[in-house]
Design a protein around this motif. Structure first.
Motif, short mmCIF file in Angstrom:
data_model
loop_
_atom_site.label_atom_id
_atom_site.label_comp_id
_atom_site.label_asym_id
_atom_site.label_seq_id
_atom_site.Cartn_x
_atom_site.Cartn_y
_atom_site.Cartn_z
N PHE A 182 0.82 -1.20 0.00
CA PHE A 182 0.00 0.00 0.00
C PHE A 182 0.86 1.26 0.00
CE2 PHE A 182 -2.10 3.43 2.37
CZ PHE A 182 -3.22 3.63 1.58
N TRP A 183 1.77 1.36 0.97
CA TRP A 183 2.57 2.58 1.09
C TRP A 183 3.57 2.70 -0.05
CZ3 TRP A 183 0.68 6.26 3.70
CH2 TRP A 183 -0.13 5.99 4.81
N GLY A 184 4.06 1.58 -0.56
CA GLY A 184 4.94 1.64 -1.71
C GLY A 184 4.22 2.20 -2.94
N SER A 192 -2.98 10.70 -4.48
CA SER A 192 -2.36 9.40 -4.24
C SER A 192 -2.93 8.73 -2.99
CB SER A 192 -0.84 9.57 -4.12
OG SER A 192 -0.28 10.00 -5.33
N GLY A 193 -2.82 9.41 -1.84
CA GLY A 193 -3.20 8.79 -0.57
C GLY A 193 -4.66 8.41 -0.47
N PHE A 194 -5.55 9.39 -0.66
CA PHE A 194 -6.98 9.12 -0.48
C PHE A 194 -7.51 8.11 -1.48
CE2 PHE A 194 -11.34 10.04 -1.81
CZ PHE A 194 -12.01 9.76 -0.63
N LEU A 234 -4.19 -6.43 -4.66
CA LEU A 234 -4.51 -6.70 -3.25
C LEU A 234 -5.13 -8.09 -3.10
CD1 LEU A 234 -6.00 -3.30 -2.02
CD2 LEU A 234 -3.87 -4.36 -1.26
N ALA A 235 -6.06 -8.43 -4.00
CA ALA A 235 -6.70 -9.75 -3.94
C ALA A 235 -5.66 -10.86 -4.12
CB ALA A 235 -7.79 -9.85 -5.00
N ALA A 236 -4.73 -10.66 -5.03
CA ALA A 236 -3.67 -11.66 -5.24
C ALA A 236 -2.79 -11.79 -4.00
CB ALA A 236 -2.83 -11.27 -6.45
N GLN A 237 -2.46 -10.65 -3.37
CA GLN A 237 -1.65 -10.68 -2.16
C GLN A 237 -2.38 -11.41 -1.04
OE1 GLN A 237 1.40 -9.79 -1.33
NE2 GLN A 237 1.14 -10.16 0.86
N TRP A 238 -3.66 -11.11 -0.87
CA TRP A 238 -4.44 -11.75 0.19
C TRP A 238 -4.67 -13.24 -0.11
CZ3 TRP A 238 -8.26 -7.08 0.04
CH2 TRP A 238 -7.70 -6.02 0.77
N ALA A 239 -4.83 -13.57 -1.38
CA ALA A 239 -4.97 -14.99 -1.74
C ALA A 239 -3.71 -15.76 -1.38
CB ALA A 239 -5.27 -15.12 -3.23
N TYR A 240 -2.55 -15.14 -1.60
CA TYR A 240 -1.30 -15.80 -1.25
C TYR A 240 -1.19 -15.96 0.27
CZ TYR A 240 3.70 -16.61 -0.66
OH TYR A 240 4.90 -17.13 -0.29
N GLU A 241 -1.58 -14.94 1.02
CA GLU A 241 -1.50 -15.02 2.48
C GLU A 241 -2.49 -16.04 3.04
OE1 GLU A 241 -0.29 -10.30 3.16
OE2 GLU A 241 -2.26 -11.05 3.78
N SER A 242 -3.63 -16.24 2.36
CA SER A 242 -4.67 -17.16 2.85
C SER A 242 -4.65 -18.48 2.09
CB SER A 242 -6.05 -16.51 2.70
OG SER A 242 -6.10 -15.24 3.31
#
Length: 346
Positions: A36-38, A162-164, A71-79
């Motif tokens: 996210f921050w990157g 960018s942030g919001f 994000l979905a791909a990252q969460w799929a990898y974590e889960s």
């Protein structure tokens, strides 16, 4: 001045980090935080890279279709241990619902990315035409001091552009994160064990999301074909006189693609909450509604700006606004109905 700006940026970043880390059931892993921050920093810094002699503030527009998918791909990898494991009963049903959610979000992102590519949004120097008007509006209210103008623009750039907007993309995807983690919760025996099959409401919501994706694709296709005919000077007489698309789905709604976009993420939130037995009426879960609500607010403001530009550019757009619903599809008003409505307001 520069030190003050940097201190303000640091405070804003710390505040957003505190908020995201406090969200129940949406705890961000270290990798997700870094992602996210990157992305926030990268999109901000890339605005300093001049394209065709000027800065480009549409970097986030290029990221918009892809960030929820990443994000979905990252969460799929974590889960992965629970999401892709062999389950039975309630855990299997939860697993299927999570996979359906991931597939729908992925289709949304790839389809939107394809539409952006063919429109040329990823070309070097391509920028949303509305930025010209945004810059002009902000410049009119800023003082002439160059240091102040620079500081305000950079704060606006990193906080809102960018942030919001990236925080908004994160928030609309948070319900999916909850859904993707749920098979593991059920497998451990701590979830809703009664939900061992799809309910009629869940099937209906999944079908509605698929239908919204199709309708948004149709609306974008009609807009794309109109622009192609316009570039090739192949418009019909009525289309040429208007100058804007007003047929097909656009005859019943001035922004059918925007409506489908908003509805898709709102329905996804309800689907994920229903599939996990989460009460959206509870104060503890109100954060799940933040994404869809903020998305609707942002797109409402975007539509306002778009229509103000169209009114100034196309003389017939005001008549189109009086005859056609803004978002909700409805039968267009006749000239007589428009005249009667105008007389009623006198």
């Amino acid at each position: 001045m520069c030190l003050c700006v940097l201190q303000t940026l640091a405070s804003v970043c710390q505040g957003i980090q505190h908020i995201t880390s406090a969200l129940p059931y949406a705890e961000a892993s270290t990798h997700t935080r870094q992602l996210f921050w990157g992305t926030v920093c990268a999109t901000w810094l890339l605005t300093f890279v001049r394209q065709r002699g000027r800065r480009n503030f549409s970097i986030v527009d290029r990221v918009w279709p892809l960030f929820p998918v990443v994000l979905a791909a990252q969460w799929a990898y974590e889960s992965r241990d629970s999401l892709f494991a062999a389950h039975e009963g309630a855990a299997c049903a939860a697993q299927c619902k999570a996979i359906v959610g991931v597939v729908l979000v992925t289709v949304w992102g790839l389809r939107l990315c394809y539409n952006s590519v063919r429109r040329g949004d990823y070309n070097v120097g391509a920028e949303d035409y509305r930025w010209v008007h945004v810059r002009a509006s902000i410049d009119r209210i800023l003082p002439q001091c160059s240091a102040v103008r620079w500081a305000v623009w950079e704060l606006f750039n990193i906080v809102f552009v960018s942030g919001f907007q990236l925080a908004l993309l994160y928030l609309i995807a948070v319900p999916l994160h909850m859904l993707m983690r749920y098979p593991g919760v059920v497998a451990r025996g701590t979830g809703n064990m009664a939900a061992d099959k799809w309910s009629c409401a869940e099937v209906s919501l999944a079908a509605l999301m698929a239908a919204l994706l199709v309708l948004e694709a149709v609306a974008d296709q009609q807009m794309y074909e109109f622009r192609q005919r316009k570039q090739q000077n192949k418009l019909t007489r009525a289309e040429a006189q208007a100058g804007f698309v007003h047929t097909g789905l656009w005859r019943y709604s001035r922004h059918p693609n925007v409506l489908c976009e908003q509805a898709f993420w709102a329905v996804l939130c309800v689907f994920c909450s229903m599939a996990t037995g989460t009460d959206l009426g509870s104060f503890d879960n109100v954060y799940l509604l933040a994404g869809p609500v903020l998305l609707i607010a942002l797109m409402w403001a975007s539509v306002q700006l778009t229509e103000s530009i169209s009114r100034a550019k196309y003389p017939m757009y005001r008549a189109y606004m009086m005859q056609t619903s803004r978002l909700i599809p409805w039968k267009p008003w006749s000239n007589a109905q428009v005249i009667n409505q105008a007389h009623a307001k006198l």
